[in-house]
Design a protein around this motif. Structure first.
Motif, short mmCIF file in Angstrom:
data_model
loop_
_atom_site.label_atom_id
_atom_site.label_comp_id
_atom_site.label_asym_id
_atom_site.label_seq_id
_atom_site.Cartn_x
_atom_site.Cartn_y
_atom_site.Cartn_z
N UNK A 274 5.88 42.38 73.33
CA UNK A 274 5.66 43.74 72.82
C UNK A 274 4.39 43.77 71.97
N UNK A 275 3.53 44.77 72.24
CA UNK A 275 2.27 44.92 71.51
C UNK A 275 2.15 46.34 70.97
N UNK A 276 1.97 46.46 69.65
CA UNK A 276 1.92 47.76 69.01
C UNK A 276 0.52 48.19 68.58
N UNK A 277 -0.48 47.31 68.66
CA UNK A 277 -1.81 47.69 68.21
C UNK A 277 -2.87 46.86 68.93
N UNK A 278 -4.09 47.40 69.05
CA UNK A 278 -5.17 46.61 69.64
C UNK A 278 -5.46 45.31 68.89
N UNK A 279 -5.39 45.34 67.55
CA UNK A 279 -5.66 44.11 66.79
C UNK A 279 -4.60 43.05 67.04
N UNK A 280 -3.35 43.49 67.18
CA UNK A 280 -2.28 42.54 67.51
C UNK A 280 -2.54 41.90 68.87
N UNK A 281 -2.95 42.71 69.84
CA UNK A 281 -3.25 42.20 71.17
C UNK A 281 -4.42 41.22 71.14
#
Length: 240
Positions: free
Chosen positions: A173-180
């Motif tokens: 699960x990815x909630x933000x571009x920075x997390x990705x």
């Protein structure tokens, strides 16, 4: 046993998500891709002439609450999870855009008269989207102040490395571009790229999906609307 899901959200944002995953019968591992830090502000927050507060994350609410005990301001929140955090922090006049930064800009335009004062935006050092640019032609004075840091993680937990290597993780699960972005860098550092071919990427938005394009996934699902509930629906679609 249900599918094994890897949650990449910061720990402070994961309580409701993990409860929802367990309720749906999923198993979980956690690898927070951002570390949230709340530095102290010796000079305080600049609220002179402010008529309302803008929150683009639950951590913005947490950071403001640590620095200031004023709760009389109207608040405008990017989504319902942030609005719930504002309510828990003691705010009463709360408006939710239930969406992304562009939805929030529209909400501000509908709810706020720029002639009545500035808007204070407690934010991270790096933000997704620029409210000031979206609203600059409408006469709004948005005063953004850094109140917390979201630092990319520099490691993957050993149990997560083991699970990825063994092809046990069914979806991430990815909630933000920075997390990705943080996840991609760590996968490349540990040379795990080939071990994700049977794993699905579940993304909150197309911007998140774009950051994951360098990796090969079994499926990539994007939430139809940038909220947790829609992301969970995208997760269910991955196993349909």
């Amino acid at each position: 046993m249900g599918p094994l899901i890897l949650n990449t959200r910061p720990k402070s944002d994961s309580q409701e998500l993990e409860a929802a995953l367990l309720e749906r019968g999923y198993r979980m591992l956690s690898a927070p891709m951002l570390r949230i830090e709340f530095p102290s502000h010796a000079d305080g927050l600049d609220l002179v002439g402010v008529q309302a507060l803008i929150f683009t994350s639950a951590n913005g609410v947490r950071a403001f609450a640590k620095q200031c005990d004023k709760r009389h301001y109207p608040v405008l929140c990017v989504g319902d999870a942030t609005a719930r955090m504002a309510r828990q922090a003691g705010f009463a006049d709360i408006h939710s855009a239930d969406g992304d930064i562009e939805d929030l800009a529209r909400l501000i335009g509908d709810q706020i008269d720029p002639a009545k004062g500035g808007l204070f935006h407690p934010a991270a050092r790096k933000v997704a989207g620029d409210l000031g640019s979206l609203l600059k032609d409408r006469g709004f004075n948005i005063r953004r102040q850094t109140v917390y840091d979201a630092t990319p993680s520099d490691h993957l937990p050993n149990d997560v490395i083991t699970a990825i290597s063994a092809h046990h993780i069914d979806a991430v699960l990815f909630f933000s571009p920075r997390t990705a972005e943080s996840f991609v860098k760590l996968i490349e550092r540990h040379k795990l790229e080939k071990d994700l071919v049977g794993t699905s990427a579940i993304c909150l938005s197309s911007a998140v999906k774009d950051r994951l394009g360098v990796l090969t996934w079994h499926k990539t699902e994007v939430a139809k609307h940038p909220t947790q509930e829609y992301l969970l629906s995208a997760l269910e679609n991955a196993f349909a």
